[in-house]
Write a protein that holds these residues in place. Structure first.
Motif, PDB file in Angstrom:
ATOM      1  N   CYS A 220       0.793  -1.257  -0.063  1.00 38.03           N
ATOM      2  CA  CYS A 220      -0.011  -0.211  -0.029  1.00 38.03           C
ATOM      3  C   CYS A 220       0.995   1.129   0.124  1.00 38.03           C
ATOM      4  O   CYS A 220       2.340   1.097   0.117  1.00 38.03           O
ATOM      5  CB  CYS A 220      -0.985   0.075   1.212  1.00 38.03           C
ATOM      6  N   LEU A 221       0.209   2.129   0.091  1.00 40.11           N
ATOM      7  CA  LEU A 221       1.214   3.518  -0.062  1.00 40.11           C
ATOM      8  C   LEU A 221       2.004   3.766   1.081  1.00 40.11           C
ATOM      9  O   LEU A 221       3.324   4.321   0.926  1.00 40.11           O
ATOM     10  CB  LEU A 221      -0.018   4.804  -0.120  1.00 40.11           C
ATOM     11  N   CYS A 222       1.583   3.329   2.116  1.00 40.74           N
ATOM     12  CA  CYS A 222       2.415   3.805   3.303  1.00 40.74           C
ATOM     13  C   CYS A 222       3.376   2.479   3.745  1.00 40.74           C
ATOM     14  O   CYS A 222       4.338   2.559   4.538  1.00 40.74           O
ATOM     15  CB  CYS A 222       1.491   4.017   4.741  1.00 40.74           C
ATOM     16  N   GLY A 223       2.999   1.466   2.928  1.00 44.97           N
ATOM     17  CA  GLY A 223       4.081   0.274   3.020  1.00 44.97           C
ATOM     18  C   GLY A 223       3.674  -0.791   4.224  1.00 44.97           C
ATOM     19  O   GLY A 223       4.479  -1.642   4.466  1.00 44.97           O
ATOM     20  N   SER A 224       2.752  -0.346   5.029  1.00 48.03           N
ATOM     21  CA  SER A 224       2.522  -1.212   6.194  1.00 48.03           C
ATOM     22  C   SER A 224       1.740  -2.703   5.727  1.00 48.03           C
ATOM     23  O   SER A 224       1.863  -3.629   6.439  1.00 48.03           O
ATOM     24  CB  SER A 224       1.681  -0.508   7.231  1.00 48.03           C
TER      25      SER A 224
ATOM     26  N   CYS B 204      -6.012  -0.056   3.398  1.00 42.65           N
ATOM     27  CA  CYS B 204      -5.062   0.045   4.581  1.00 42.65           C
ATOM     28  C   CYS B 204      -5.902   1.225   5.232  1.00 42.65           C
ATOM     29  O   CYS B 204      -6.005   2.383   4.738  1.00 42.65           O
ATOM     30  CB  CYS B 204      -3.807   0.488   4.141  1.00 42.65           C
TER      31      CYS B 204
ATOM     32  N   LYS C  18      -4.382   2.971   7.491  1.00 43.64           N
ATOM     33  CA  LYS C  18      -3.420   4.279   7.651  1.00 43.64           C
ATOM     34  C   LYS C  18      -3.282   5.007   6.596  1.00 43.64           C
ATOM     35  O   LYS C  18      -3.065   6.313   6.859  1.00 43.64           O
ATOM     36  CB  LYS C  18      -1.897   3.489   8.096  1.00 43.64           C
ATOM     37  N   CYS C  19      -3.171   4.469   5.661  1.00 42.25           N
ATOM     38  CA  CYS C  19      -2.973   5.485   4.273  1.00 42.25           C
ATOM     39  C   CYS C  19      -4.315   5.424   3.328  1.00 42.25           C
ATOM     40  O   CYS C  19      -4.173   6.296   2.657  1.00 42.25           O
ATOM     41  CB  CYS C  19      -1.780   4.995   3.448  1.00 42.25           C
TER      42      CYS C  19
HETATM   43 ZN   LIG Z   1      -0.929   1.680   4.101  1.00 41.03          ZN
END
Ligand SMILES: [Zn+2]
Ligand SMILES: [Zn+2]
Length: 137
Positions: A11-15, A82, A84-85
């Motif tokens: 995903c964009l934030c990498g988590s 996600c 988060k992002c």
């Molecule tokens: Zn993310």
């Protein structure tokens, strides 16, 4: 001897990370309204995988799901994203009983060019100003 190859994405934030087994033969650009709204773009580039051929890692438990209930197929779709992002990872169309996942190939880390879509779906709802010359998406 196996010619198996894995491809990674996140995903964009990498988590949330995922790993795909081989390049799926089922690759598409979808212009449906859900893809348009979900991506914030004109459509999404996608690839369908059997659930055993994709593994998703979500170490911080950021993955949530949004169920799209009014679908053209009549079966709900589980949209994984996600928290988060806000990035959508994949959709699980319940038409296939949870056995198949449709992953967003725009999230791949590399080898992006190997995932050229093979077909366009929901093209009739595509906005007229979205040009698709032959051989492009
Ligand atoms: Zn993310
Ligand atoms: Zn779609």
């Amino acid at each position: 001897m196996s010619s198996e190859k894995t491809y990674t994405g996140s995903c964009l934030c990498g988590s949330i990370k995922f790993e795909l087994k081989n390049v799926s033969e089922s690759r598409m650009t979808c212009y449906c309204i859900d893809c348009r709204k979900g991506s914030g773009h004109l459509g999404q580039i996608l690839a369908m995988y059997m659930k055993d051929d994709i593994s998703i890692t979500d170490e911080d438990s950021n993955m949530r799901e949004w169920i799209v209930s009014s679908t053209q197929s009549g079966y709900p779709k589980r949209k994984l994203f996600c928290s988060k992002c806000g990035c959508t990872i994949a959709t699980i169309p319940m038409k296939y009983n949870g056995q198949k996942l449709i992953v967003r190939t725009s999230l791949l880390d590399s080898d992006f060019e190997k995932f050229v879509p093979k077909k366009r779906i929901f093209e009739p709802v595509k906005a007229d100003f979205v040009g698709c010359a032959e051989g492009t998406f």
